[in-house]
Write a protein that holds these residues in place. Structure first.
Motif, short mmCIF file in Angstrom:
data_model
loop_
_atom_site.label_atom_id
_atom_site.label_comp_id
_atom_site.label_asym_id
_atom_site.label_seq_id
_atom_site.Cartn_x
_atom_site.Cartn_y
_atom_site.Cartn_z
N UNK A 1 30.94 71.69 79.73
CA UNK A 1 31.03 70.24 79.80
C UNK A 1 32.33 69.84 80.48
N UNK A 2 32.35 68.60 80.92
CA UNK A 2 33.53 68.01 81.55
C UNK A 2 33.94 68.80 82.79
N UNK A 3 33.03 68.94 83.73
CA UNK A 3 33.30 69.66 84.96
C UNK A 3 34.30 68.91 85.84
N UNK A 4 34.48 67.63 85.57
CA UNK A 4 35.38 66.81 86.39
C UNK A 4 36.86 67.01 86.03
N UNK A 5 37.14 67.73 84.94
CA UNK A 5 38.53 67.90 84.52
C UNK A 5 39.31 68.70 85.56
N UNK A 6 40.50 68.22 85.92
CA UNK A 6 41.32 68.85 86.95
C UNK A 6 42.62 69.38 86.36
N UNK A 7 43.29 70.25 87.10
CA UNK A 7 44.57 70.81 86.66
C UNK A 7 45.64 69.72 86.57
N UNK B 1 42.72 71.63 60.79
CA UNK B 1 41.83 70.48 60.73
C UNK B 1 42.60 69.22 61.12
N UNK B 2 41.86 68.26 61.68
CA UNK B 2 42.49 67.00 62.08
C UNK B 2 41.45 65.91 62.24
N UNK B 3 41.82 64.70 61.83
CA UNK B 3 41.00 63.54 62.15
C UNK B 3 41.38 63.12 63.57
N UNK B 4 40.45 63.29 64.51
CA UNK B 4 40.76 63.08 65.93
C UNK B 4 40.50 61.64 66.37
N UNK B 5 39.89 60.83 65.47
CA UNK B 5 39.61 59.43 65.79
C UNK B 5 38.87 59.29 67.12
N UNK B 6 37.73 59.95 67.18
CA UNK B 6 36.78 59.90 68.30
C UNK B 6 37.10 60.92 69.39
N UNK B 7 36.08 61.70 69.73
CA UNK B 7 36.13 62.55 70.92
C UNK B 7 35.15 62.01 71.96
N UNK B 8 34.66 60.79 71.73
CA UNK B 8 33.69 60.20 72.66
C UNK B 8 34.36 59.82 73.98
N UNK B 9 35.64 59.49 73.89
CA UNK B 9 36.38 59.11 75.10
C UNK B 9 36.56 60.32 76.00
N UNK B 10 36.33 60.19 77.32
CA UNK B 10 36.45 61.33 78.24
C UNK B 10 37.83 61.98 78.17
N UNK B 11 37.86 63.28 78.16
CA UNK B 11 39.12 64.03 78.18
C UNK B 11 39.65 64.42 76.82
N UNK B 12 39.15 63.79 75.73
CA UNK B 12 39.71 64.08 74.42
C UNK B 12 39.34 65.48 73.94
N UNK B 13 38.11 65.89 74.21
CA UNK B 13 37.69 67.25 73.79
C UNK B 13 38.51 68.30 74.51
N UNK B 14 38.74 68.10 75.81
CA UNK B 14 39.55 69.05 76.58
C UNK B 14 40.99 69.08 76.07
N UNK B 15 41.47 67.93 75.59
CA UNK B 15 42.82 67.85 75.04
C UNK B 15 42.92 68.68 73.75
N UNK B 16 41.87 68.64 72.92
CA UNK B 16 41.86 69.44 71.70
C UNK B 16 41.91 70.94 72.04
#
Length: 432
Positions: free
Chosen positions: A355-361, A35-50
């Motif tokens: 989601x986030x189809x724009x994410x690149x390598x 578990x973690x307080x992620x302090x918002x996943x609204x910003x683009x790229x944060x969900x992919x980072x998790x």
């Protein structure tokens, strides 16, 4: 049979007896739950980072607090399933989510979004089912009524579970348990000084008979603290333990370890708290829905061309292989089978769009490079973090959104209102 390297007293070697796979008693299997307080996943790229960190640390289940996603629902990012419960207003406050890897998600029985602070995921497991309750408690500035409402929501979540099941409550509780053992609830290895919110949390744990697991393992302070205050610096250390993983007391021996990972790379002042448990999941058998065809695909030139060619070929074979005396019913059945087989192959509907189809390598590589400097070189870390944000903005707004806008303009010129509104929803980023 191979000889064992061991020697008995007489100096002779003994035969090694191979173990049969049937002799292994596979009731439990180790799982990592965090578990973690992620302090918002609204910003683009944060969900992919998790998701990227889950893969790196081989985490099966990750609860997230303060996601700030609106509404509630389910989405997929890189074969990881995110079940989220958020705020129904336009403020985008609070919010919780539970991220499961693909294997774990197969055992999911259901997801219950109780509020924007509490959500429950029910998972089929052996010998008893597993229930994950992710929470995000009000901060210390909140009034007592808001705190009581939060604990009522936790009880509501527990009402959907059974006492004999493996129940886990975890998340940012915004309470300091501190040092001081409490029988069957708090272990002897807490961190800091207990406050009023901590006392309230202990009362709740005693009422529902759950144990706070990250106070039962003797670890250095750097593996105990879960939150670093903004006042923390090189001259003054201000760190507390306010995130917890709590398990019903009868199963606390199933937890092998419970500690924090300060180097997990997600921009947040909270650390990842991870527990290793022994549990075997059981796949939920779902009813198979009949496969349907997607006629909208015929608007794509290449799909239309291939479908025509396949159908013409099938009809030609039917015409060549049948005589004139064939019954009309038999002829129609052959035509129907040919049409059905072609449409199932060529017009098969797409799976759930990630989601986030724009994410690149290249962005993921930048994230990995940024992680290497976390808690080592803050200057380099901040520099790479800016590069990641800039690359995400460029990938999403300057390339991906531009392409979407071009597609929308083309559909508008064709007066294709169905696909027009579909593309607009994709571009505006609805979470459902």
């Amino acid at each position: 049979m191979a000889l064992s390297p061991g020697h008995p007293l007489n100096g002779e070697r003994v035969l090694r007896i191979p173990r049969s796979s049937n002799d292994v008693f596979k009731i439990h299997k180790e799982k990592k739950i965090g578990t973690r307080n992620v302090q918002s996943m609204y910003q683009p790229g944060k969900a992919a980072n998790r998701v990227k960190e889950m893969k790196r640390l081989q985490i099966d289940i990750l609860g997230c607090s303060e996601t700030r996603w609106p509404d509630s629902g389910h989405c997929i990012i890189d074969e990881h399933h995110i079940h989220f419960s958020g705020d129904n207003t336009t403020r985008n406050i609070n919010g919780v989510a539970i991220i499961l890897n693909n294997q774990t998600n197969k055992a999911v029985q259901g997801f219950i979004p109780i509020s924007n602070r509490v959500a429950l995921n029910k998972i089929k497991a052996k010998p008893f089912d597993l229930n994950i309750i992710q929470s995000y408690a009000p901060t210390s500035e909140s009034d007592d009524q808001e705190i009581e409402n939060f604990y009522k929501q936790l009880r509501t979540g527990l009402e959907h579970t059974k006492k004999e099941e493996f129940n886990i409550i975890m998340g940012d509780m915004n309470a300091k348990i501190g040092q001081g053992k409490v029988e069957n609830v708090v272990g002897g290895f807490g961190l800091g000084v207990r406050n009023e919110r901590g006392e309230r949390l202990i009362e709740f744990c005693q009422e529902v008979d759950i144990t706070i697991m990250n106070t039962f393992f003797k670890l250095p302070p750097r593996r105990l603290y879960t939150w670093r205050s903004p006042a923390d610096n090189n001259h003054r250390i201000v760190r507390n333990q306010i995130d917890f993983i709590m398990i019903n007391r009868r199963y606390r021996n199933a937890v092998i370890s419970c500690k924090t990972y300060p180097r997990a790379d997600t921009p947040s002042d909270h650390n990842l708290l991870l527990a290793r448990t022994k549990l075997r999941l059981k796949k939920v058998v779902r009813k198979k829905t009949p496969r349907t065809s997607c006629m909208q695909k015929l608007k794509q030139d290449n799909v239309l061309r291939w479908t025509k060619e396949r159908l013409n070929e099938e009809f030609k074979n039917i015409s060549e292989n049948n005589n004139h005396e064939i019954e009309i019913e038999d002829l129609w059945n052959k035509i129907k089978v040919s049409i059905t087989s072609v449409t199932e192959e060529e017009l098969r509907p797409d799976r759930l769009v990630k989601r986030q189809q724009w994410m690149t390598d290249s962005i993921l590589e930048l994230m990995e490079e940024r992680r290497q400097h976390r808690n080592r070189d803050n200057v380099k870390y901040k520099e790479l973090h800016k590069k990641v944000i800039r690359a995400i903005k460029e990938a999403k707004e300057e390339r991906w959104l531009q392409e979407k806008c071009v597609e929308i303009e083309i559909l508008q010129k064709k007066y294709d209102n169905f696909n027009l509104h579909k593309k607009i929803k994709e571009a505006t980023g609805g979470y459902q």
